[in-house]
Design a protein around this motif. Structure first.
Motif, mmCIF file in Angstrom:
data_model
loop_
_atom_site.group_PDB
_atom_site.id
_atom_site.type_symbol
_atom_site.label_atom_id
_atom_site.label_comp_id
_atom_site.label_asym_id
_atom_site.label_seq_id
_atom_site.Cartn_x
_atom_site.Cartn_y
_atom_site.Cartn_z
ATOM 1 N N LYS A 182 14.018 3.724 8.797
ATOM 2 C CA LYS A 182 13.616 4.661 7.745
ATOM 3 C C LYS A 182 12.296 4.227 7.117
ATOM 4 C CE LYS A 182 18.134 6.429 6.181
ATOM 5 N NZ LYS A 182 17.825 7.853 6.103
ATOM 6 N N ALA A 183 12.172 2.938 6.831
ATOM 7 C CA ALA A 183 10.949 2.423 6.221
ATOM 8 C C ALA A 183 9.758 2.597 7.164
ATOM 9 C CB ALA A 183 11.126 0.957 5.845
ATOM 10 N N GLN A 184 9.966 2.367 8.449
ATOM 11 C CA GLN A 184 8.903 2.577 9.424
ATOM 12 C C GLN A 184 8.470 4.038 9.453
ATOM 13 O OE1 GLN A 184 11.055 0.825 12.785
ATOM 14 N NE2 GLN A 184 9.391 -0.657 13.030
ATOM 15 N N ASP A 185 9.428 4.937 9.338
ATOM 16 C CA ASP A 185 9.104 6.362 9.313
ATOM 17 C C ASP A 185 8.329 6.723 8.054
ATOM 18 O OD1 ASP A 185 9.431 9.103 10.455
ATOM 19 O OD2 ASP A 185 10.507 9.423 8.574
ATOM 20 N N CYS A 186 8.677 6.093 6.930
ATOM 21 C CA CYS A 186 7.914 6.325 5.690
ATOM 22 C C CYS A 186 6.460 5.924 5.878
ATOM 23 C CB CYS A 186 8.531 5.536 4.535
ATOM 24 S SG CYS A 186 10.180 6.082 4.043
ATOM 25 N N ALA A 187 6.239 4.771 6.500
ATOM 26 C CA ALA A 187 4.869 4.316 6.753
ATOM 27 C C ALA A 187 4.139 5.304 7.645
ATOM 28 C CB ALA A 187 4.890 2.930 7.389
ATOM 29 N N ARG A 188 4.807 5.803 8.676
ATOM 30 C CA ARG A 188 4.193 6.776 9.574
ATOM 31 C C ARG A 188 3.798 8.041 8.824
ATOM 32 N NH1 ARG A 188 5.620 11.276 11.488
ATOM 33 N NH2 ARG A 188 7.756 11.069 10.694
ATOM 34 N N ARG A 189 4.691 8.530 7.968
ATOM 35 C CA ARG A 189 4.418 9.763 7.226
ATOM 36 C C ARG A 189 3.259 9.596 6.249
ATOM 37 N NH1 ARG A 189 10.406 10.866 5.162
ATOM 38 N NH2 ARG A 189 9.491 12.660 4.075
ATOM 39 N N TYR A 207 -3.271 10.926 -1.885
ATOM 40 C CA TYR A 207 -2.480 10.039 -2.739
ATOM 41 C C TYR A 207 -2.531 8.585 -2.273
ATOM 42 C CZ TYR A 207 -0.170 13.947 -5.174
ATOM 43 O OH TYR A 207 0.108 15.049 -5.936
ATOM 44 N N PHE A 208 -2.533 8.375 -0.969
ATOM 45 C CA PHE A 208 -2.382 7.030 -0.426
ATOM 46 C C PHE A 208 -3.613 6.561 0.335
ATOM 47 C CE2 PHE A 208 1.830 8.730 -1.084
ATOM 48 C CZ PHE A 208 2.481 7.684 -1.712
ATOM 49 N N GLY A 209 -4.735 7.215 0.112
ATOM 50 C CA GLY A 209 -5.951 6.866 0.817
ATOM 51 C C GLY A 209 -6.482 5.478 0.512
ATOM 52 N N ASN A 210 -6.111 4.933 -0.657
ATOM 53 C CA ASN A 210 -6.572 3.589 -1.032
ATOM 54 C C ASN A 210 -5.622 2.489 -0.580
ATOM 55 O OD1 ASN A 210 -8.963 4.458 -2.300
ATOM 56 N ND2 ASN A 210 -7.837 4.951 -4.174
ATOM 57 N N TYR A 211 -4.523 2.868 0.067
ATOM 58 C CA TYR A 211 -3.582 1.889 0.603
ATOM 59 C C TYR A 211 -3.867 1.682 2.084
ATOM 60 C CZ TYR A 211 -0.823 2.709 -3.644
ATOM 61 O OH TYR A 211 -0.402 2.821 -4.939
ATOM 62 N N ASP A 212 -3.575 0.492 2.587
ATOM 63 C CA ASP A 212 -3.748 0.267 4.025
ATOM 64 C C ASP A 212 -2.451 -0.091 4.729
ATOM 65 O OD1 ASP A 212 -3.348 -2.403 3.311
ATOM 66 O OD2 ASP A 212 -5.475 -2.906 3.436
ATOM 67 N N LYS A 213 -1.399 -0.471 3.977
ATOM 68 C CA LYS A 213 -0.132 -0.788 4.636
ATOM 69 C C LYS A 213 1.046 -0.531 3.710
ATOM 70 C CE LYS A 213 -0.163 -5.757 3.476
ATOM 71 N NZ LYS A 213 -0.063 -7.128 4.039
ATOM 72 N N LEU A 214 2.185 -0.306 4.310
ATOM 73 C CA LEU A 214 3.459 -0.216 3.601
ATOM 74 C C LEU A 214 4.224 -1.493 3.889
ATOM 75 C CD1 LEU A 214 5.884 2.780 3.352
ATOM 76 C CD2 LEU A 214 6.736 0.525 4.037
ATOM 77 N N VAL A 215 4.615 -2.192 2.834
ATOM 78 C CA VAL A 215 5.381 -3.428 2.972
ATOM 79 C C VAL A 215 6.820 -3.149 2.553
ATOM 80 C CG1 VAL A 215 5.644 -5.830 2.258
ATOM 81 C CG2 VAL A 215 3.349 -4.844 2.494
ATOM 82 N N TYR A 216 7.728 -3.276 3.495
ATOM 83 C CA TYR A 216 9.146 -3.077 3.229
ATOM 84 C C TYR A 216 9.766 -4.418 2.882
ATOM 85 C CZ TYR A 216 14.105 -2.315 4.367
ATOM 86 O OH TYR A 216 15.478 -2.275 4.346
ATOM 87 N N LEU A 217 10.125 -4.595 1.606
ATOM 88 C CA LEU A 217 10.794 -5.798 1.132
ATOM 89 C C LEU A 217 12.289 -5.578 1.294
ATOM 90 C CD1 LEU A 217 8.687 -6.329 -2.117
ATOM 91 C CD2 LEU A 217 8.356 -7.424 0.101
ATOM 92 N N PHE A 236 2.642 -0.858 8.971
ATOM 93 C CA PHE A 236 3.979 -1.244 8.523
ATOM 94 C C PHE A 236 4.181 -2.749 8.619
ATOM 95 C CE2 PHE A 236 8.484 -2.145 9.469
ATOM 96 C CZ PHE A 236 9.060 -1.632 8.315
ATOM 97 N N GLU A 237 4.782 -3.307 7.568
ATOM 98 C CA GLU A 237 5.169 -4.722 7.574
ATOM 99 C C GLU A 237 6.537 -4.839 6.910
ATOM 100 O OE1 GLU A 237 3.863 -8.994 5.546
ATOM 101 O OE2 GLU A 237 2.356 -7.420 5.809
ATOM 102 N N ARG A 238 7.395 -5.657 7.487
ATOM 103 C CA ARG A 238 8.721 -5.884 6.921
ATOM 104 C C ARG A 238 8.877 -7.351 6.541
ATOM 105 N NH1 ARG A 238 13.600 -7.945 8.530
ATOM 106 N NH2 ARG A 238 15.509 -6.941 7.734
ATOM 107 N N ARG A 239 9.418 -7.597 5.339
ATOM 108 C CA ARG A 239 9.737 -8.953 4.897
ATOM 109 C C ARG A 239 11.177 -8.981 4.408
ATOM 110 N NH1 ARG A 239 4.659 -9.429 0.823
ATOM 111 N NH2 ARG A 239 3.018 -9.194 2.397
#
Length: 214
Positions: free
Chosen positions: A182-189, A161-171, A194-197
Motif C-alpha cells: 500500500k505504501a509503495q502504491d502511495c509513492a507511485r500515485r 502539492y508534492f513537487g517539492n518532495y523527492d521520496k516517500l519514507v514509510y516508517l 520509495f523507501e521503507r524503514r
C-alpha cells in the motif's frame, strides 16, 4: 483487531474506571499500536480513550480537545498521560499539558517518536524533501491525504502539492507485506521514490510503559 480510526474511542471490556487506574488520552492514529503494547505488557489497569485522528488535519483544534478530555476524566483516574507529540500545535499542547500537570509524548510528531526522536533529529535536516507514512497512514492514505487534498477528483494536482518532495519514507511499525505494498502504491500515485524503514514502536513503547508503571 478492528478499531474506529476517526471517532472518539474508549477501550471496551475493562473494569470500571477507578482511582487505581491510569488513563492514556491518545490520537486515534495510535490506538492500534497502544492496544498492542498494552496487551504485550499485560497492563490491565491501563485504559485508553482516543480523540479523532482527523484532528491532525486541523491541529489548531488538538489542544482544546486534549484539555477537555483531561478535565472530563481527571477525577476518575490516579494518573493521566497524553499520547500526542506537538503535532503542529506550535507548543500550545505542551503548554496546556504542563498547566494541567500531565505528561505528553516528547517530539514534534509521530514520525519522529516512532523512529526515535534522537535518530530522527540526526537526519531530519537532510530529509526536508521526504514525505512520511506510518502504518496508520498507509492504511488510511485515501481518507487522510488523497481525498482531503482533492486528489480523488484531480489527481493531476499531486505534482503541485508534492513537487517539492523527492521520496516517500514509510516508517513501518510492523512487518506487513500488504501495508508495504500500500505504501509503495502511495509513492507511485504521488510520483515519489520509495523507501521503507522498520521502526517498530520507537519512543512510544517507553512512554506507554512509563504510563503503565506510574
Amino acid at each position: 483487531m478492528t478499531l474506529p480510526d476517526d471517532d472518539l474511542l474508549t477501550e471496551r471490556g475493562l473494569a470500571p474506571a477507578g482511582r487505581g487506574r491510569v488513563l492514556l488520552i491518545a490520537c486515534g492514529a495510535l490506538a492500534r499500536e497502544i492496544l498492542l503494547l498494552k496487551a504485550r505488557g499485560g497492563w490491565e489497569h491501563l485504559d485508553l480513550t482516543c480523540l479523532p485522528a482527523i484532528l491532525h488535519n486541523h491541529p489548531e483544534k488538538i489542544t482544546a480537545a486534549v484539555r477537555a478530555a483531561v478535565e472530563k476524566h481527571r477525577q476518575a483516574y490516579r494518573a493521566i498521560y497524553v499520547a500526542y507529540a506537538d503535532c503542529g500545535t506550535g507548543g500550545q499542547l505542551q503548554a496546556a499539558c504542563a498547566a494541567l500537570g500531565v505528561e505528553m509524548v516528547a517530539g514534534p510528531h509521530c514520525y519522529s517518536f516512532f523512529e526515535g526522536n534522537q535518530r530522527f533529529a540526526e537526519h531530519g535536516e537532510s530529509e526536508i524533501t521526504a514525505f512520511y507514512l506510518t502504518d496508520f497512514l498507509a492504511r488510511q492514505f485515501d481518507a487522510f491525504v488523497w481525498t482531503p487534498l482533492g486528489l480523488d477528483r484531480h489527481p493531476e494536482l499531486a505534482a503541485m502539492y508534492f513537487g517539492n518532495y523527492d521520496k516517500l519514507v514509510y516508517l513501518a511499525q510492523t512487518e506487513d507485506a500488504a501495508l508495504t505494498a500500500k505504501a509503495q502504491d502511495c509513492a507511485r500515485r504521488l510520483g515519489l521514490d520509495f523507501e521503507r524503514r522498520l521502526t517498530g514502536y520507537g519512543d512510544l513503547a517507553g512512554f506507554v510503559e512509563r504510563a503503565a508503571r506510574a
